[in-house]
Design an enzyme around this catalytic site. Structure first.
Site, short mmCIF file in Angstrom:
data_model
loop_
_atom_site.label_atom_id
_atom_site.label_comp_id
_atom_site.label_asym_id
_atom_site.label_seq_id
_atom_site.Cartn_x
_atom_site.Cartn_y
_atom_site.Cartn_z
N LYS A 126 0.87 -1.18 0.00
CA LYS A 126 0.00 0.00 0.00
C LYS A 126 0.90 1.23 0.00
O LYS A 126 2.04 1.17 0.48
CB LYS A 126 -0.87 0.02 1.26
CG LYS A 126 -1.90 -1.09 1.34
CD LYS A 126 -3.20 -0.64 0.68
CE LYS A 126 -4.21 -1.77 0.64
NZ LYS A 126 -4.66 -2.16 1.97
N HIS A 129 2.01 7.01 2.15
CA HIS A 129 1.54 8.32 1.68
C HIS A 129 1.68 9.40 2.75
O HIS A 129 2.14 9.14 3.86
CB HIS A 129 0.10 8.23 1.18
CG HIS A 129 -0.85 7.71 2.20
ND1 HIS A 129 -1.42 8.51 3.16
CD2 HIS A 129 -1.32 6.45 2.42
CE1 HIS A 129 -2.20 7.77 3.91
NE2 HIS A 129 -2.15 6.52 3.49
N HIS A 132 0.97 9.04 6.39
CA HIS A 132 1.92 8.37 7.30
C HIS A 132 2.99 9.32 7.81
O HIS A 132 3.82 8.95 8.61
CB HIS A 132 2.62 7.21 6.60
CG HIS A 132 1.73 6.05 6.32
ND1 HIS A 132 1.32 5.72 5.06
CD2 HIS A 132 1.15 5.15 7.15
CE1 HIS A 132 0.52 4.66 5.11
NE2 HIS A 132 0.41 4.29 6.37
N1 ARG Z 1 -0.51 -0.45 9.78
C1 ARG Z 1 -1.49 0.37 10.40
C2 ARG Z 1 -1.94 1.48 9.45
O1 ARG Z 1 -1.23 1.86 8.54
C3 ARG Z 1 -0.99 1.02 11.66
C4 ARG Z 1 -0.52 0.08 12.74
C5 ARG Z 1 -0.65 0.69 14.09
N2 ARG Z 1 -0.09 -0.11 15.12
C6 ARG Z 1 -0.71 -1.08 15.81
N3 ARG Z 1 -0.02 -1.74 16.71
N4 ARG Z 1 -1.95 -1.37 15.60
O2 ARG Z 1 -3.04 1.98 9.62
#
Ligand code: ARG
Length: 567
Positions: A126, A129, A132
């Site tokens: 993904k 972007h 983030h």
């Molecule tokens: N990968 C997730 C996202 O991009 C964020 C992860 C956040 N961390 C967690 N431990 N849930 O939305």
């Protein structure tokens, strides 16, 4: 360095024996302007207890204080105002700074305490972007700040590298994918594929069945499924790493969701053993009524696990391996409810360390053109933002002849452009949404990264011109101007900003503090000659400049911004 708050609290305690020293310390204020002194102690809240009028209390305390640390103590209404002896103060501050340089502010506050700081955590296949940008930059600043305060930090990237979407992606790959094409432009190509397979599955439900089959295969470590998954991870990571390199961010671990795939069974068993799993419409949930929260889903009706299941396993793993003092998640505020549920489930499981898990949320970032999201198909890649910033600065650099070589310009443009983006990201309370504004971000004027970096470089050239060395024979008593005292105060109080930033998970305390130093320094520079004939005076003033420069450098470093000596 000498602690004036402590010292004043001690003196006050001698005269107010009924109050706790700590309480007194917390009552001490910093007056809004230096004409009212460097510290102030309000007496109105004591009036009731002591049954005396506040001004009289202040007057009586004043008369009893004998100390050579102050040039004057003044009673002003219900306040006792302390004016530091500038000669002593300058000597204390500058001797410390000459010794510590940009390490100034470092401490061993967190010694022996392990802290997990989880941030960035993009999703494989993904786009990385602009959404983030916040977790990545705020998270890294918190990581830096905790380290600086002596905590033993584990910077973790919790990659989104697991879930049923990978079944979809493999299915898409099998039908339309071309590994060579993907390698050329991995994430956009994988995204195209993902969109295509999702669309197709709406018309041909058997594609969804196929996707489920592939995900099951992946879970069972089927060779082909794992090979393709590894391909996605590898190609995506290349892109992510380019961004981390631009930002100069390093992680200690990349324990993504997939790392916890084989650790979820234990969690589910534990929940079952503790009778916490309840069946609801085929799914397994944990009731959280007593926390005033909706239930947390742990298993879907087909028995498959969820994001939350992996997060439970993650938290338990971190506790087991690190026995953390704090487990910090830097994740957007759209997951506020989710994290409250997660921590509540841990608490319900009897994990007394659930209280040491901290969600550090932040608001949204908008581009001037409107909201940014993947769904609207208007993806703004973080890498492009950083490169655009760099190019913008390069244009400015090329338009001015500063006698820099091409490669110097290249390097500086990256440092200033990227620094500008980081700076503006860390300038406000993270909870607030903000709008990304190119013009403001890249400006060399106003409260911006380039402005602070430029001030730093300006001081560097000033020091060079004056042949400054840190081991000269200084006479700091020559620093008797009010503006010099203002700068000294800002430098002296800088560690308080680091402390606040760490305690509240708000890097902006540091950002604002160093902007203030830069501004005050610039008005000093514009109103007071520094490299004067008189060597003694020149060296004292340069020492002050050096101290300001070191503090700015220290702050920039904590934020994750470079401090070049030439610009
Ligand atoms: N990968 C997730 C996202 O991009 C964020 C992860 C956040 N961390 C967690 N431990 N849930 O939305």
């Amino acid at each position: 360095m000498f602690d004036y708050r402590d010292y004043i609290a001690k003196i006050l305690k001698e005269n107010l024996p009924d109050l706790e020293e700590n309480e007194l310390k917390n009552m001490i204020e910093i007056p809004p302007n230096s004409e009212m002194g460097d510290y102030a102690f309000p007496t109105f809240s004591l009036a009731k207890v002591l049954r005396k009028n506040p001004a009289l209390i202040a007057k009586e305390i004043k008369e009893k204080i004998k100390s050579d640390k102050f040039s004057k103590i003044e009673v002003k209404g219900p306040y006792l105002n302390f004016f530091l002896d500038q000669k002593i103060f300058a000597k204390e501050v500058l001797e410390t700074l000459l010794k510590e340089g940009a390490d100034y502010g470092k401490s061993d506050l967190g010694e022996g305490k392990k802290v997990v700081v989880e941030f960035s955590s993009p999703n494989i296949a993904k786009p990385f972007h602009i959404g983030h940008i916040r977790t990545t930059i705020i998270g890294n600043a918190i990581n830096n700040i905790y380290r600086f305060l002596g905590y033993d930090v584990i910077a973790d990237n919790h990659l989104g590298d697991y879930g049923t979407q990978f079944g979809m992606l493999i299915t898409g790959m099998k039908h339309w994918g071309d590994e060579e094409i993907i390698k050329k432009d991995p994430i956009p190509e994988l995204l195209k594929l993902y969109v295509k397979v999702n669309k197709a599955a709406k018309e041909k439900p058997e594609l969804a069945d196929e996707a489920r089959m592939w995900f099951t295969k992946l879970e069972n470590k089927d060779e082909e499924a794992v090979r393709l998954w590894e391909f996605f991870v590898k190609e995506s990571m290349k892109e992510f790493q380019r961004v981390y390199e631009l930002l100069d961010i390093k992680f200690d671990t990349y324990l993504g969701e997939s790392f916890f795939s084989d650790k979820m069974e234990d969690v589910v068993n534990e929940l079952e053993d503790k009778n916490l799993l309840i069946e609801s419409q085929g799914a397994s949930i944990v009731e959280l009524e007593e926390y005033d929260l909706p239930p947390a889903m742990i298993l879907k009706s087909d028995g498959s696990t969820l994001y939350a299941t992996r997060d439970l396993a993650t938290a338990i793993y971190r506790h087991k391996v690190y026995d953390f003092y704090k487990n910090i998640y830097v994740v957007g505020s759209e997951q506020n409810l989710y994290f409250r549920q997660l921590f509540a489930v841990l608490d319900k499981m009897g994990k007394d360390w659930a209280k040491d898990c901290v969600h550090v949320p932040f608001g949204m970032v908008n581009l001037k053109e409107g909201r940014l999201s993947t769904r609207e198909g208007k993806v703004v890649f973080l890498e492009d933002v950083l490169n655009k910033a760099k190019e913008g600065i390069k244009e400015v650099m090329l338009s001015k002849d500063r006698g820099l070589t091409e490669s110097e310009i290249e390097e500086l443009s990256a440092q200033i452009g990227v620094g500008a983006v980081i700076f503006q990201e860390l300038f406000n309370d993270r909870i607030k949404d903000y709008t990304f504004d190119w013009e403001k971000t890249l400006s060399f004027e106003g409260e911006t990264g380039p402005y602070v970096q430029y001030t730093h470089a300006r001081i560097a050239s000033l020091l060079e011109k004056g042949d400054f060395e840190t081991d000269l024979d200084f006479d700091f008593s020559l620093l008797d101007l009010d503006i010099e005292r203002d700068i000294l105060n800002l430098i002296y109080r800088y560690p308080e900003s680091i402390f606040d930033a760490h305690e509240k998970y708000q890097p902006y305390f540091i950002t604002r503090h160093i902007v203030e130093i830069a501004k005050t320094f610039n008005s000093y520079y514009n109103s007071v000659p520094i490299n004067v004939e008189d060597d003694k005076l020149k060296n004292a003033r340069l020492a002050l400049c050096y101290a300001a420069k070191s503090t700015i450098k220290s702050g920039l470093k904590l934020l994750g911004i470079k401090a070049p000596d030439r610009m």
